[in-house]
Design a protein around this motif. Structure first.
Motif, PDB file in Angstrom:
ATOM      1  N   ARG A 143       0.862  -1.177   0.000  1.00 52.87           N
ATOM      2  CA  ARG A 143       0.000   0.000   0.000  1.00 52.87           C
ATOM      3  C   ARG A 143       0.903   1.233   0.000  1.00 52.87           C
ATOM      4  NH1 ARG A 143      -5.473   0.944   1.998  1.00 52.87           N
ATOM      5  NH2 ARG A 143      -5.754   3.126   2.626  1.00 52.87           N
ATOM      6  N   ASP A 162      -7.033 -10.380   4.148  1.00 54.88           N
ATOM      7  CA  ASP A 162      -5.937  -9.420   4.251  1.00 54.88           C
ATOM      8  C   ASP A 162      -5.841  -8.547   3.013  1.00 54.88           C
ATOM      9  OD1 ASP A 162      -5.153 -10.254   6.773  1.00 54.88           O
ATOM     10  OD2 ASP A 162      -3.759 -11.754   5.997  1.00 54.88           O
ATOM     11  N   VAL A 164      -8.422  -7.394   1.300  1.00 57.13           N
ATOM     12  CA  VAL A 164      -9.442  -6.366   1.497  1.00 57.13           C
ATOM     13  C   VAL A 164      -8.959  -5.340   2.514  1.00 57.13           C
ATOM     14  CG1 VAL A 164     -11.804  -5.934   2.273  1.00 57.13           C
ATOM     15  CG2 VAL A 164     -11.295  -7.938   0.849  1.00 57.13           C
ATOM     16  N   ASP A 165      -8.356  -5.785   3.601  1.00 56.82           N
ATOM     17  CA  ASP A 165      -7.844  -4.861   4.610  1.00 56.82           C
ATOM     18  C   ASP A 165      -6.792  -3.934   4.015  1.00 56.82           C
ATOM     19  OD1 ASP A 165      -9.493  -5.923   6.528  1.00 56.82           O
ATOM     20  OD2 ASP A 165      -7.953  -7.217   7.420  1.00 56.82           O
ATOM     21  N   ARG A 168      -8.341  -1.187   1.642  1.00 56.10           N
ATOM     22  CA  ARG A 168      -9.445  -0.394   2.169  1.00 56.10           C
ATOM     23  C   ARG A 168      -9.357   1.063   1.723  1.00 56.10           C
ATOM     24  NH1 ARG A 168     -13.600  -2.686   3.801  1.00 56.10           N
ATOM     25  NH2 ARG A 168     -12.407  -4.023   5.227  1.00 56.10           N
ATOM     26  N   ASP A 169     -10.423   1.549   1.035  1.00 57.98           N
ATOM     27  CA  ASP A 169     -10.564   2.951   0.614  1.00 57.98           C
ATOM     28  C   ASP A 169      -9.438   3.413  -0.310  1.00 57.98           C
ATOM     29  OD1 ASP A 169     -12.945   3.330   2.112  1.00 57.98           O
ATOM     30  OD2 ASP A 169     -11.767   3.680   3.919  1.00 57.98           O
ATOM     31  N   GLN A 200     -13.325  -8.284  -4.023  1.00 58.73           N
ATOM     32  CA  GLN A 200     -12.429  -7.678  -3.032  1.00 58.73           C
ATOM     33  C   GLN A 200     -12.433  -6.155  -3.155  1.00 58.73           C
ATOM     34  OE1 GLN A 200      -8.906  -9.861  -4.107  1.00 58.73           O
ATOM     35  NE2 GLN A 200      -9.221 -11.409  -2.526  1.00 58.73           N
ATOM     36  N   GLU A 203     -15.652  -4.919  -1.534  1.00 55.26           N
ATOM     37  CA  GLU A 203     -15.612  -5.031  -0.077  1.00 55.26           C
ATOM     38  C   GLU A 203     -14.654  -4.017   0.542  1.00 55.26           C
ATOM     39  OE1 GLU A 203     -14.609  -9.106   0.567  1.00 55.26           O
ATOM     40  OE2 GLU A 203     -16.636  -9.836   0.111  1.00 55.26           O
ATOM     41  N   ALA A 204     -13.627  -3.626  -0.222  1.00 54.65           N
ATOM     42  CA  ALA A 204     -12.649  -2.659   0.286  1.00 54.65           C
ATOM     43  C   ALA A 204     -13.059  -1.217   0.025  1.00 54.65           C
ATOM     44  CB  ALA A 204     -11.296  -2.916  -0.363  1.00 54.65           C
ATOM     45  N   ASP A 205     -14.148  -1.015  -0.725  1.00 58.16           N
ATOM     46  CA  ASP A 205     -14.561   0.334  -1.138  1.00 58.16           C
ATOM     47  C   ASP A 205     -13.464   1.046  -1.917  1.00 58.16           C
ATOM     48  OD1 ASP A 205     -17.175   0.252  -0.075  1.00 58.16           O
ATOM     49  OD2 ASP A 205     -16.444   0.770   1.916  1.00 58.16           O
ATOM     50  N   ALA A 206     -12.732   0.316  -2.720  1.00 63.01           N
ATOM     51  CA  ALA A 206     -11.725   0.926  -3.588  1.00 63.01           C
ATOM     52  C   ALA A 206     -12.412   1.734  -4.686  1.00 63.01           C
ATOM     53  CB  ALA A 206     -10.835  -0.143  -4.201  1.00 63.01           C
ATOM     54  N   TYR A 231     -18.327  -5.629  -8.964  1.00 65.62           N
ATOM     55  CA  TYR A 231     -17.805  -4.295  -8.652  1.00 65.62           C
ATOM     56  C   TYR A 231     -18.405  -3.260  -9.595  1.00 65.62           C
ATOM     57  CZ  TYR A 231     -14.301  -0.553  -8.141  1.00 65.62           C
ATOM     58  OH  TYR A 231     -13.664   0.645  -7.930  1.00 65.62           O
TER      59      TYR A 231
END
Length: 247
Positions: A143, A162, A164-165, A168-169, A200, A203-206, A231
């Motif tokens: 990241r 992991d 998705v974590d 995130r955003d 993914q 779920e991560a709101d990418a 998505y």
């Protein structure tokens, strides 16, 4: 933050293509991520060897790191050798590619910075968070944060919370999607489909999903359609020459 796709194929480069390779720029700093097969010729269409400021490599498979060798050769054999190139990788990940030449031949061209997956580090203007993600060899998802923008790249990975974590955003989620819809059973722990990457990203709101590492022969339209079932945000395929301005 500016991303240039040097290549987006998985496993091997088919005709006219290159494997994983990404140039990330911010405030004049150039970070090369995963110089896989056939990426250096595309890199050198944009910058000279000495204009690369650092390299980050997610894992030791050659479709993600083989072209580190010609890059270091170019920096070694030029008329005015530049300062050693910082190369960031997991412990031992680059042993094979660094052994391609006789011992010591490229030693002045780079300085190795090994890190443990899960650690945080700074590379130039980039704040770097890493995460161990499931693959057949140790793989560090990454990241990158700079100028209030976030780019997340998986390297190669099987499906995992992991991922998705880590994503995130994110402003841009560069996600391995070797297959469009179904990953062969013997690879399901280690690789991801475009459909799973879409899930993914949701779920991560990418905000933007780019599919990469497509196996040669994979139908890009089918991969994009599979991701779209999961998505609804901005979606594309990482193809050589694509430039994305995250600002």
């Amino acid at each position: 933050m500016l991303l240039t796709i040097l290549g987006g194929r998985g496993a091997w480069p088919d005709a006219g293509q290159a494997c994983s390779g990404y140039l990330v720029e911010h405030d004049g700093f150039r970070l090369l991520v995963d110089p896989g097969y056939a990426t250096v010729p595309r890199l050198l269409e944009r910058v000279t060897p000495d204009q690369v400021d650092a390299v980050f490599i997610t894992h030791g498979h050659p479709d993600h790191c083989a072209d580190l060798n010609p890059l270091l050769r170019a920096r070694t054999f030029c008329d005015d050798p530049s300062s050693p190139l910082p190369v960031h990788s997991l412990p031992g990940a680059l042993d094979a590619v660094l052994a391609l030449d006789r011992p010591g031949m490229l030693a002045s061209a780079y300085v190795a910075h090994e890190f443990t997956a899960g650690s945080r580090l700074d590379i130039g203007p980039f704040h770097v968070q890493t995460r161990l993600l499931p693959h057949s060899v140790p793989n560090a998802g990454v990241r990158l944060t700079a100028g209030e923008r976030v780019l997340v790249y998986t390297g190669d990975t099987g499906p995992s919370p992991d991922v998705v974590d880590l994503a995130r955003d994110a402003d841009l989620f560069l996600a391995e999607a070797t297959y469009a819809d179904q990953v062969p059973e013997d690879s399901r722990r280690y690789l991801t489909s475009a459909r799973q990457a879409g899930r993914q990203a949701r779920e991560a709101d990418a905000r933007h999903l780019l599919l990469t590492h497509l196996q040669p022969g994979t139908d890009m339209t089918a991969a994009q359609a599979a991701a779209r079932t999961e998505y609804g945000g901005e979606l594309g395929i990482a193809v050589s020459g694509l430039v994305v301005d995250l600002s």
